[in-house]
Scaffold this motif. Structure first.
Motif, PDB file in Angstrom:
ATOM      1  N   GLU A 203      40.229  99.538   2.219  1.00 30.88           N
ATOM      2  CA  GLU A 203      40.597  99.098   1.015  1.00 30.88           C
ATOM      3  C   GLU A 203      41.177 100.079  -0.024  1.00 30.88           C
ATOM      4  O   GLU A 203      41.212 100.647  -0.578  1.00 30.88           O
ATOM      5  N   ARG A 207      39.541  97.577  -5.218  1.00 30.56           N
ATOM      6  CA  ARG A 207      38.275  97.028  -3.958  1.00 30.56           C
ATOM      7  C   ARG A 207      37.256  97.708  -4.650  1.00 30.56           C
ATOM      8  O   ARG A 207      35.728  97.841  -5.147  1.00 30.56           O
ATOM      9  N   CYS A 263      35.181  92.472   2.073  1.00 33.34           N
ATOM     10  CA  CYS A 263      35.654  93.765   2.085  1.00 33.34           C
ATOM     11  C   CYS A 263      36.621  93.456   3.057  1.00 33.34           C
ATOM     12  O   CYS A 263      34.993  93.341   4.851  1.00 33.34           O
ATOM     13  N   LYS A 264      37.708  93.922   4.411  1.00 34.50           N
ATOM     14  CA  LYS A 264      38.009  93.395   5.670  1.00 34.50           C
ATOM     15  C   LYS A 264      37.614  94.564   6.554  1.00 34.50           C
ATOM     16  O   LYS A 264      37.095  94.022   8.080  1.00 34.50           O
ATOM     17  N   THR A 326      42.540 105.831  -3.994  1.00 37.58           N
ATOM     18  CA  THR A 326      41.334 106.052  -3.112  1.00 37.58           C
ATOM     19  C   THR A 326      39.552 106.665  -3.448  1.00 37.58           C
ATOM     20  O   THR A 326      38.975 106.623  -2.794  1.00 37.58           O
TER      21      THR A 326
END
Length: 429
Positions: A203, A207, A263-264, A326
């Motif tokens: 992400e 995110r 979230c994917k 991230t």
């Protein structure tokens, strides 16, 4: 939100498997459409009338729990109000007082014993009523408040829950209702949790910021750590792990789930205490289950100016690589996810870059204060002139400061990054 009685699950040894609906199945489409028709036509009706119609419609249908669950979600989209021309407590006081007066009059209007003189008085002195006249009482009170007797009768107990009137229904289409049911089912299962672990992969920084804001907003007990190059793990206490306020905390935890569903690539594992005997169970949920969040994905918006800055940086700057960051950095009792990391290609040294250009000013000021107190390593801070942040607000920050008008300037950002690497921290416009 579904109540405990409406939860439908299957058991596989120690695992709980919610009975999700297939949104593509025509049978569920028909059921959802019929329920929607009821609520769409219910404007002005009482809650009790609406519930009665639903009972008649659902009856003893084998899929009764599903229909009741869908109806519960539709009820959550309704706004009910007390509808009365006069406050119900005022009407009750007036009617009860008038009724008491009328009954006293009836009580003295019956036969009266003979007097000592031997004369018998009239059987109905003053032409008082011989029986209690309910309609007359309502008529008298209605005249007092300039209402009709029917309005008085309706308003007497208008503040009871069953008498509240539907004044607004937030419509929804069939597909979204069925998708919302599946999410509500998972949320209801999480209300029985003692501990939840969520693993999130691949992400962008926006995110993670969105998730951290949701954790803070819902006041959840959470530990967060990085477990891989593009993976982080959230560990949350479930409501049944707490000694008090479990219902309120459980609701907040359930409201957090839609943020995870955005979230994917994620895996959620919840440890549960299930049923009256509180037997240990587990619940798994991943992106492959196909649950669709109903929450707006506002946290993923990337301003055009930042996209332009990234593209220009990559075109102009050869000695540095820019990456969307991230990295989860501890910041007091929370975490911080910088916007970018700048990697010096020759040495591998990393400098973090935070851009304060597209924030609300109050949020930016709070973030600056947290950075001043808790940031443990130097970083770069690009500040938009549109925020009108005074120089004094930037004092004491372990950061190289770059002010910009429309977007950060790559050359200036690199100059500050090189100063940090050489130990020269400067403040510049």
């Amino acid at each position: 939100m579904l109540t405990g009685k409406l939860v439908r699950v299957r058991y596989s040894r120690d695992r709980i498997r919610p009975c999700y609906l297939d949104p593509a199945e025509s049978g569920w489409h028909g059921a959802a459409e019929r329920l929607l028709d009821v609520y769409r036509a219910a404007d002005g009706r009482s809650r009790g009338e609406l519930e009665e119609e639903l009972r008649e419609m659902i009856g003893n249908d084998p899929a009764q729990l599903v229909h009741l669950g869908l109806a519960k979600l539709l009820e959550d989209r309704c706004e009910f109000e007390v509808v009365a021309g006069v406050a119900p407590e005022t009407l009750r006081e007036a009617v009860f007082s008038a009724a008491a007066t009328a009954r006293r009059a009836v009580g003295v209007s019956g036969p009266v014993p003979a007097m000592d003189t031997g004369q018998v008085p009239p059987a109905n002195p003053g032409h008082l009523p011989l029986t209690f006249d309910r309609a007359a009482v309502l008529q008298d009170v209605a005249a007092t408040f300039d209402l009709t007797p029917a309005a008085v009768q309706q308003g007497l107990f208008a503040d009871l829950k069953s008498e509240q009137r539907l004044v607004r229904f937030k419509d929804i289409n069939v597909e979204r209702l069925l998708l919302r049911y599946n999410v509500a089912l998972a949320q209801a299962v999480l209300l029985r949790s003692t501990r939840i672990q969520v693993t999130i992969r691949h992400e962008p920084p926006q995110r993670y910021r969105q998730l951290l804001r949701a954790v803070k907003f819902h006041r959840l007990v959470c530990e967060l750590s990085r477990t891989g190059p593009e993976t982080c793990e959230l560990r949350l206490d479930g409501p049944l792990s707490l000694f008090s306020a479990t219902q309120k905390y459980g609701l907040q935890l359930a409201l957090f789930l839609p943020a995870v569903l955005l979230c994917k690539d994620f895996e959620l594992r919840a440890e549960l205490l299930w049923g009256p005997q509180r037997k240990p169970k587990t619940f798994f949920l991943t992106h492959e289950d196909g649950l669709v969040s109903h929450a707006g994905d506002t946290g993923m918006y990337v301003p055009v100016e930042l996209t332009m800055f990234t593209e220009l940086f990559r075109k102009k700057i050869a000695a540095w690589e820019i990456r969307e960051e991230t990295e989860l950095l501890p910041l007091g009792d929370g975490f911080w996810v910088p916007d970018f990391s700048l990697v010096h290609r020759a040495t591998g040294e990393v400098v973090y870059l935070e851009v304060l250009g597209f924030w609300r000013r109050a949020s930016a000021e709070r973030h600056l204060e947290r950075l001043r107190k808790y940031a443990e390593r130097p970083f770069l801070l690009a500040v938009s002139d549109q925020l009108h942040v005074e120089d004094a607000a930037l004092d004491g920050l372990p950061a190289g400061i770059h002010r910009f008008r429309q977007m950060p300037l790559p050359d200036e950002v690199v100059r500050l990054a090189e100063d940090l690497l050489s130990g020269k921290q400067q403040h510049s416009e």
